[in-house]
Motif scaffolding. Structure first.
Motif, mmCIF file in Angstrom:
data_model
loop_
_atom_site.group_PDB
_atom_site.id
_atom_site.type_symbol
_atom_site.label_atom_id
_atom_site.label_comp_id
_atom_site.label_asym_id
_atom_site.label_seq_id
_atom_site.Cartn_x
_atom_site.Cartn_y
_atom_site.Cartn_z
ATOM 1 N N ALA A 13 71.625 -3.602 -56.982
ATOM 2 C CA ALA A 13 72.312 -2.511 -57.675
ATOM 3 C C ALA A 13 73.024 -1.641 -56.637
ATOM 4 C CB ALA A 13 71.308 -1.685 -58.460
ATOM 5 N N ALA A 14 74.033 -0.960 -57.092
ATOM 6 C CA ALA A 14 74.778 -0.086 -56.188
ATOM 7 C C ALA A 14 73.836 0.972 -55.636
ATOM 8 C CB ALA A 14 75.931 0.569 -56.924
ATOM 9 N N ALA A 15 73.960 1.232 -54.360
ATOM 10 C CA ALA A 15 73.096 2.206 -53.701
ATOM 11 C C ALA A 15 73.355 3.601 -54.254
ATOM 12 C CB ALA A 15 73.344 2.181 -52.205
ATOM 13 N N GLN A 16 72.320 4.380 -54.281
ATOM 14 C CA GLN A 16 72.396 5.733 -54.805
ATOM 15 C C GLN A 16 72.396 6.705 -53.627
ATOM 16 O OE1 GLN A 16 68.922 6.942 -57.021
ATOM 17 N NE2 GLN A 16 70.227 7.732 -58.644
ATOM 18 N N VAL A 17 73.241 7.709 -53.684
ATOM 19 C CA VAL A 17 73.281 8.732 -52.642
ATOM 20 C C VAL A 17 72.180 9.735 -52.942
ATOM 21 C CG1 VAL A 17 74.652 10.533 -51.560
ATOM 22 C CG2 VAL A 17 75.751 8.433 -52.330
ATOM 23 N N VAL A 18 71.350 10.009 -51.948
ATOM 24 C CA VAL A 18 70.240 10.945 -52.120
ATOM 25 C C VAL A 18 70.191 11.891 -50.926
ATOM 26 C CG1 VAL A 18 68.843 9.361 -53.495
ATOM 27 C CG2 VAL A 18 68.596 9.378 -51.027
ATOM 28 N N PHE A 19 69.518 13.016 -51.110
ATOM 29 C CA PHE A 19 69.227 13.906 -50.003
ATOM 30 C C PHE A 19 67.977 13.385 -49.317
ATOM 31 C CE2 PHE A 19 71.364 16.860 -52.973
ATOM 32 C CZ PHE A 19 72.380 17.310 -52.137
ATOM 33 N N ASP A 20 68.002 13.309 -47.973
ATOM 34 C CA ASP A 20 66.774 12.897 -47.302
ATOM 35 C C ASP A 20 65.816 14.085 -47.224
ATOM 36 O OD1 ASP A 20 67.541 14.488 -45.137
ATOM 37 O OD2 ASP A 20 68.203 12.797 -43.923
ATOM 38 N N ARG A 21 64.652 13.835 -46.711
ATOM 39 C CA ARG A 21 63.596 14.855 -46.736
ATOM 40 C C ARG A 21 63.977 16.124 -45.982
ATOM 41 N NH1 ARG A 21 57.567 13.727 -46.898
ATOM 42 N NH2 ARG A 21 56.671 15.789 -46.667
ATOM 43 N N ALA A 22 64.582 15.990 -44.809
ATOM 44 C CA ALA A 22 64.966 17.161 -44.013
ATOM 45 C C ALA A 22 66.056 17.976 -44.711
ATOM 46 C CB ALA A 22 65.440 16.722 -42.627
ATOM 47 N N GLU A 23 67.021 17.286 -45.316
ATOM 48 C CA GLU A 23 68.089 17.987 -46.030
ATOM 49 C C GLU A 23 67.538 18.731 -47.238
ATOM 50 O OE1 GLU A 23 71.434 14.583 -44.952
ATOM 51 O OE2 GLU A 23 70.492 14.616 -46.924
ATOM 52 N N LEU A 24 66.707 18.071 -48.004
ATOM 53 C CA LEU A 24 66.132 18.702 -49.188
ATOM 54 C C LEU A 24 65.224 19.867 -48.795
ATOM 55 C CD1 LEU A 24 66.357 18.365 -52.190
ATOM 56 C CD2 LEU A 24 64.363 16.900 -52.139
ATOM 57 N N ASN A 25 64.531 19.727 -47.680
ATOM 58 C CA ASN A 25 63.677 20.808 -47.198
ATOM 59 C C ASN A 25 64.511 22.040 -46.844
ATOM 60 O OD1 ASN A 25 61.352 22.117 -46.430
ATOM 61 N ND2 ASN A 25 61.285 21.171 -44.407
ATOM 62 N N ALA A 26 65.647 21.847 -46.173
ATOM 63 C CA ALA A 26 66.520 22.970 -45.806
ATOM 64 C C ALA A 26 67.105 23.641 -47.054
ATOM 65 C CB ALA A 26 67.646 22.481 -44.896
ATOM 66 N N ILE A 27 67.511 22.839 -48.024
ATOM 67 C CA ILE A 27 68.089 23.383 -49.259
ATOM 68 C C ILE A 27 67.026 24.144 -50.047
ATOM 69 C CG2 ILE A 27 69.119 22.784 -51.474
ATOM 70 C CD1 ILE A 27 70.405 20.357 -50.025
ATOM 71 N N LEU A 28 65.844 23.558 -50.195
ATOM 72 C CA LEU A 28 64.784 24.207 -50.961
ATOM 73 C C LEU A 28 64.252 25.454 -50.260
ATOM 74 C CD1 LEU A 28 62.844 21.146 -52.388
ATOM 75 C CD2 LEU A 28 64.192 22.827 -53.655
ATOM 76 N N ASN A 29 64.341 25.503 -48.940
ATOM 77 C CA ASN A 29 63.940 26.692 -48.199
ATOM 78 C C ASN A 29 64.816 27.880 -48.597
ATOM 79 O OD1 ASN A 29 62.901 28.496 -46.354
ATOM 80 N ND2 ASN A 29 63.936 27.593 -44.611
ATOM 81 N N ILE A 30 66.120 27.679 -48.585
ATOM 82 C CA ILE A 30 67.036 28.753 -48.979
ATOM 83 C C ILE A 30 66.898 29.049 -50.469
ATOM 84 C CG2 ILE A 30 69.476 29.339 -49.251
ATOM 85 C CD1 ILE A 30 69.973 27.987 -46.619
ATOM 86 N N TYR A 31 66.758 28.008 -51.285
ATOM 87 C CA TYR A 31 66.586 28.207 -52.725
ATOM 88 C C TYR A 31 65.355 29.074 -53.006
ATOM 89 C CZ TYR A 31 65.343 27.290 -57.539
ATOM 90 O OH TYR A 31 64.983 27.444 -58.851
ATOM 91 N N GLY A 32 64.254 28.770 -52.363
ATOM 92 C CA GLY A 32 63.031 29.534 -52.576
ATOM 93 C C GLY A 32 63.167 30.988 -52.178
ATOM 94 N N ARG A 33 63.874 31.240 -51.088
ATOM 95 C CA ARG A 33 64.073 32.621 -50.647
ATOM 96 C C ARG A 33 64.987 33.378 -51.603
ATOM 97 N NH1 ARG A 33 65.495 31.052 -44.773
ATOM 98 N NH2 ARG A 33 66.752 32.915 -44.891
ATOM 99 N N LEU A 34 65.979 32.710 -52.170
ATOM 100 C CA LEU A 34 66.853 33.369 -53.136
ATOM 101 C C LEU A 34 66.161 33.544 -54.487
ATOM 102 C CD1 LEU A 34 70.241 31.784 -52.096
ATOM 103 C CD2 LEU A 34 69.716 34.209 -52.141
ATOM 104 N N VAL A 35 65.223 32.690 -54.822
ATOM 105 C CA VAL A 35 64.411 32.895 -56.025
ATOM 106 C C VAL A 35 63.532 34.126 -55.821
ATOM 107 C CG1 VAL A 35 62.468 31.969 -57.344
ATOM 108 C CG2 VAL A 35 64.425 30.531 -56.856
ATOM 109 N N ALA A 36 62.933 34.241 -54.636
ATOM 110 C CA ALA A 36 62.092 35.403 -54.339
ATOM 111 C C ALA A 36 62.896 36.695 -54.348
ATOM 112 C CB ALA A 36 61.417 35.219 -52.984
ATOM 113 N N ALA A 37 64.179 36.607 -53.983
ATOM 114 C CA ALA A 37 65.049 37.782 -54.005
ATOM 115 C C ALA A 37 65.537 38.099 -55.421
ATOM 116 C CB ALA A 37 66.246 37.564 -53.083
ATOM 117 N N GLY A 38 65.280 37.208 -56.370
ATOM 118 C CA GLY A 38 65.648 37.443 -57.758
ATOM 119 C C GLY A 38 67.059 37.012 -58.127
#
Length: 114
Positions: A13-38
């Motif tokens: 099947a055609a390969a799927q583009v995904v975020f690797d663990r380090a990329e997702l960790n960096a994105i979720l780090n900022i996401y979590g801080r902006l959730v905490a900021a409301g």
């Protein structure tokens, strides 16, 4: 009794583009801080053959306030990462995720009076 049945693999099947663990960790780090900021309350991840998209929402019923897009096809041209704003405009594009996420980091900085 020793018949060997060949195991036929389906066409790849055609390969799927995904975020690797380090990329997702960096994105979720900022996401979590902006959730905490409301500022943000919800997110969605879409993975396709062409791109992977992380969308951040203020409310689940609205359009995404920010999107982090990974397009490997643009790796050698403009950079495979892009930050897209609420109106669909490209806010930042680059080869490294940290530089693309910099405008979101600036939202977290507060001016402190001495």
């Amino acid at each position: 009794m020793s018949n060997v049945t060949p195991f036929v693999l389906p066409a790849r099947a055609a390969a799927q583009v995904v975020f690797d663990r380090a990329e997702l960790n960096a994105i979720l780090n900022i996401y979590g801080r902006l959730v905490a900021a409301g500022e943000w309350r919800d997110y969605a991840i879409a993975m396709d053959r062409d791109a992977a998209v992380f969308s951040c929402f203020r409310r689940a019923s609205e359009r995404p306030e920010a999107q982090v897009v990974k397009r490997p096809a643009l790796r050698n041209k403009q950079g495979m990462f892009a930050l897209i704003g609420e109106g669909g405009a490209v806010l930042k594009r680059g080869h490294e995720l940290s530089s693309v996420l910099a405008p979101l980091e600036r939202r977290l900085m507060k001016l402190v009076e001495a």
